[in-house]
Design a protein around this motif. Sequence first.
Motif, PDB file in Angstrom:
ATOM      1  N   GLU A 185     -18.629  16.963  14.894  1.00  0.00           N
ATOM      2  CA  GLU A 185     -18.421  17.613  13.607  1.00  0.00           C
ATOM      3  C   GLU A 185     -16.991  17.392  13.139  1.00  0.00           C
ATOM      4  O   GLU A 185     -16.038  17.729  13.854  1.00  0.00           O
ATOM      5  CB  GLU A 185     -18.715  19.106  13.720  1.00  0.00           C
ATOM      6  N   THR A 186     -16.832  16.822  11.949  1.00  0.00           N
ATOM      7  CA  THR A 186     -15.506  16.548  11.411  1.00  0.00           C
ATOM      8  C   THR A 186     -14.731  17.851  11.250  1.00  0.00           C
ATOM      9  O   THR A 186     -15.244  18.826  10.697  1.00  0.00           O
ATOM     10  CB  THR A 186     -15.605  15.827  10.058  1.00  0.00           C
ATOM     11  N   LYS A 187     -13.488  17.872  11.721  1.00  0.00           N
ATOM     12  CA  LYS A 187     -12.691  19.087  11.667  1.00  0.00           C
ATOM     13  C   LYS A 187     -12.210  19.372  10.243  1.00  0.00           C
ATOM     14  O   LYS A 187     -12.110  18.475   9.400  1.00  0.00           O
ATOM     15  CB  LYS A 187     -11.490  18.964  12.605  1.00  0.00           C
ATOM     16  N   GLY A 188     -11.900  20.632  10.009  1.00  0.00           N
ATOM     17  CA  GLY A 188     -11.397  21.046   8.710  1.00  0.00           C
ATOM     18  C   GLY A 188     -10.079  20.361   8.376  1.00  0.00           C
ATOM     19  O   GLY A 188      -9.273  20.057   9.252  1.00  0.00           O
ATOM     20  N   GLY A 189      -9.866  20.103   7.097  1.00  0.00           N
ATOM     21  CA  GLY A 189      -8.634  19.486   6.638  1.00  0.00           C
ATOM     22  C   GLY A 189      -8.630  17.974   6.725  1.00  0.00           C
ATOM     23  O   GLY A 189      -7.646  17.337   6.334  1.00  0.00           O
ATOM     24  N   GLN A 190      -9.708  17.373   7.243  1.00  0.00           N
ATOM     25  CA  GLN A 190      -9.758  15.914   7.393  1.00  0.00           C
ATOM     26  C   GLN A 190     -10.249  15.214   6.126  1.00  0.00           C
ATOM     27  O   GLN A 190     -10.001  14.023   5.944  1.00  0.00           O
ATOM     28  CB  GLN A 190     -10.696  15.543   8.549  1.00  0.00           C
ATOM     29  N   LEU A 191     -10.950  15.946   5.277  1.00  0.00           N
ATOM     30  CA  LEU A 191     -11.573  15.349   4.097  1.00  0.00           C
ATOM     31  C   LEU A 191     -11.160  16.106   2.840  1.00  0.00           C
ATOM     32  O   LEU A 191     -10.817  17.279   2.906  1.00  0.00           O
ATOM     33  CB  LEU A 191     -13.097  15.381   4.247  1.00  0.00           C
ATOM     34  N   PRO A 192     -11.227  15.431   1.678  1.00  0.00           N
ATOM     35  CA  PRO A 192     -11.620  14.035   1.498  1.00  0.00           C
ATOM     36  C   PRO A 192     -10.504  13.074   1.877  1.00  0.00           C
ATOM     37  O   PRO A 192      -9.329  13.450   1.904  1.00  0.00           O
ATOM     38  CB  PRO A 192     -11.924  13.959   0.007  1.00  0.00           C
ATOM     39  N   ARG A 193     -10.883  11.829   2.154  1.00  0.00           N
ATOM     40  CA  ARG A 193      -9.934  10.738   2.360  1.00  0.00           C
ATOM     41  C   ARG A 193     -10.009   9.810   1.145  1.00  0.00           C
ATOM     42  O   ARG A 193     -11.103   9.521   0.649  1.00  0.00           O
ATOM     43  CB  ARG A 193     -10.254   9.960   3.631  1.00  0.00           C
ATOM     44  N   ARG A 194      -8.864   9.330   0.718  1.00  0.00           N
ATOM     45  CA  ARG A 194      -8.809   8.466  -0.458  1.00  0.00           C
ATOM     46  C   ARG A 194      -8.130   7.142  -0.111  1.00  0.00           C
ATOM     47  O   ARG A 194      -7.123   7.128   0.604  1.00  0.00           O
ATOM     48  CB  ARG A 194      -8.096   9.153  -1.616  1.00  0.00           C
ATOM     49  N   VAL A 195      -8.694   6.051  -0.629  1.00  0.00           N
ATOM     50  CA  VAL A 195      -8.169   4.708  -0.388  1.00  0.00           C
ATOM     51  C   VAL A 195      -7.946   4.039  -1.739  1.00  0.00           C
ATOM     52  O   VAL A 195      -8.880   3.932  -2.555  1.00  0.00           O
ATOM     53  CB  VAL A 195      -9.153   3.876   0.458  1.00  0.00           C
ATOM     54  N   ALA A 196      -6.714   3.590  -1.969  1.00  0.00           N
ATOM     55  CA  ALA A 196      -6.390   2.915  -3.231  1.00  0.00           C
ATOM     56  C   ALA A 196      -6.924   1.488  -3.216  1.00  0.00           C
ATOM     57  O   ALA A 196      -6.837   0.784  -2.211  1.00  0.00           O
ATOM     58  CB  ALA A 196      -4.887   2.922  -3.462  1.00  0.00           C
ATOM     59  N   VAL A 197      -7.482   1.073  -4.347  1.00  0.00           N
ATOM     60  CA  VAL A 197      -8.054  -0.264  -4.496  1.00  0.00           C
ATOM     61  C   VAL A 197      -7.326  -0.993  -5.623  1.00  0.00           C
ATOM     62  O   VAL A 197      -7.034  -0.400  -6.677  1.00  0.00           O
ATOM     63  CB  VAL A 197      -9.559  -0.190  -4.831  1.00  0.00           C
ATOM     64  N   SER A 198      -7.035  -2.271  -5.415  1.00  0.00           N
ATOM     65  CA  SER A 198      -6.464  -3.080  -6.489  1.00  0.00           C
ATOM     66  C   SER A 198      -7.102  -4.460  -6.483  1.00  0.00           C
ATOM     67  O   SER A 198      -7.498  -4.975  -5.427  1.00  0.00           O
ATOM     68  CB  SER A 198      -4.946  -3.208  -6.355  1.00  0.00           C
ATOM     69  N   VAL A 199      -7.249  -5.010  -7.676  1.00  0.00           N
ATOM     70  CA  VAL A 199      -7.743  -6.374  -7.832  1.00  0.00           C
ATOM     71  C   VAL A 199      -6.705  -7.134  -8.647  1.00  0.00           C
ATOM     72  O   VAL A 199      -6.334  -6.705  -9.749  1.00  0.00           O
ATOM     73  CB  VAL A 199      -9.111  -6.415  -8.541  1.00  0.00           C
ATOM     74  N   ARG A 200      -6.251  -8.256  -8.110  1.00  0.00           N
ATOM     75  CA  ARG A 200      -5.215  -9.040  -8.770  1.00  0.00           C
ATOM     76  C   ARG A 200      -5.707 -10.468  -8.994  1.00  0.00           C
ATOM     77  O   ARG A 200      -6.495 -11.014  -8.216  1.00  0.00           O
ATOM     78  CB  ARG A 200      -3.925  -9.040  -7.964  1.00  0.00           C
ATOM     79  N   GLN A 201      -5.222 -11.030 -10.065  1.00  0.00           N
ATOM     80  CA  GLN A 201      -5.428 -12.449 -10.339  1.00  0.00           C
ATOM     81  C   GLN A 201      -4.047 -13.047 -10.524  1.00  0.00           C
ATOM     82  O   GLN A 201      -3.406 -12.867 -11.554  1.00  0.00           O
ATOM     83  CB  GLN A 201      -6.276 -12.666 -11.586  1.00  0.00           C
ATOM     84  N   GLY A 202      -3.592 -13.680  -9.471  1.00  0.00           N
ATOM     85  CA  GLY A 202      -2.197 -14.102  -9.457  1.00  0.00           C
ATOM     86  C   GLY A 202      -1.303 -12.895  -9.422  1.00  0.00           C
ATOM     87  O   GLY A 202      -1.474 -12.001  -8.591  1.00  0.00           O
ATOM     88  N   ALA A 203      -0.366 -12.823 -10.344  1.00  0.00           N
ATOM     89  CA  ALA A 203       0.545 -11.678 -10.384  1.00  0.00           C
ATOM     90  C   ALA A 203      -0.001 -10.528 -11.222  1.00  0.00           C
ATOM     91  O   ALA A 203       0.573  -9.441 -11.235  1.00  0.00           O
ATOM     92  CB  ALA A 203       1.899 -12.117 -10.939  1.00  0.00           C
ATOM     93  N   ALA A 204      -1.119 -10.752 -11.912  1.00  0.00           N
ATOM     94  CA  ALA A 204      -1.642  -9.746 -12.835  1.00  0.00           C
ATOM     95  C   ALA A 204      -2.586  -8.777 -12.124  1.00  0.00           C
ATOM     96  O   ALA A 204      -3.458  -9.194 -11.350  1.00  0.00           O
ATOM     97  CB  ALA A 204      -2.371 -10.432 -13.988  1.00  0.00           C
ATOM     98  N   ASP A 205      -2.412  -7.493 -12.424  1.00  0.00           N
ATOM     99  CA  ASP A 205      -3.315  -6.462 -11.912  1.00  0.00           C
ATOM    100  C   ASP A 205      -4.483  -6.341 -12.892  1.00  0.00           C
ATOM    101  O   ASP A 205      -4.313  -5.923 -14.036  1.00  0.00           O
ATOM    102  CB  ASP A 205      -2.579  -5.129 -11.800  1.00  0.00           C
ATOM    103  N   VAL A 206      -5.687  -6.711 -12.441  1.00  0.00           N
ATOM    104  CA  VAL A 206      -6.866  -6.694 -13.311  1.00  0.00           C
ATOM    105  C   VAL A 206      -7.894  -5.681 -12.817  1.00  0.00           C
ATOM    106  O   VAL A 206      -9.082  -5.800 -13.121  1.00  0.00           O
ATOM    107  CB  VAL A 206      -7.487  -8.107 -13.399  1.00  0.00           C
TER     108      VAL A 206
END
Length: 247
Positions: A22-43
Amino acid sequence: MSPYVLSVDTSAIIVNATYLGETKGGQLPRRVAVSVRQGAADVTGDVDVSVTATTSAIDATYAAGVVTLSRIDGDGTVQVAASRAGVAIDSVRISITRKLDAPPPPAPNRVSTEAYTGDANSTSYQAAPSYGIVTVKSGADGSLPVEIYVDYLVAQTGTTFRSLTIGGKAMYRVAGSGGTWSDLVGDSSGTASTYLPGNGDHENGTFYVSQTPTLTPNTSYEVGLLLRKASGNGQLGYVSSLLTVGA
């Protein structure tokens, strides 16, 4: 034209859980940042991003550049994929692992304690045991015999008749779970202890309970005894208790 590259700020997540998973209290939610780039541009905002968990034990959603993990009840992975105009362009995986606590040591099959929780001058039970908790293993058939013996005397105070009857019950929960306590043996009481000033009559009160509840087989449980004042106009002078659990 430069290729699209999808990335996440972490590709491995570990959450702490009890030995039961059983997952302990305070562990959730977890967040993961996502990025998609085309060369130097953030798309990131120009592409479609989807998330797929490899197990139903994990709940994952995506919005505005962030994957949110709101439930983790098992190990697995989350596939994060990006597409544009219906054409897949890149994907990554996030691995998810639970770090389980070590299980408690094997419980004995029969234990006793003279300790109890509660105030025998109060008519209310405490919410749960906090003292004298024993750990014991149920039988192969799930049986868990319980015996409660309490002997007590009303205090010799005042100039009029005094009596006191004590009530008791046993509560339990799965060992190491930190879960909610439930009644194993419900509220019981016995004979009254009485005191009659003048002639010196001072009788002790007792109660004895023997029951065999059926629980999950071969499982370790925590068990505790609670006492309270069941009835009477007197105060407690002396009490001795014995809780025995197991076969």
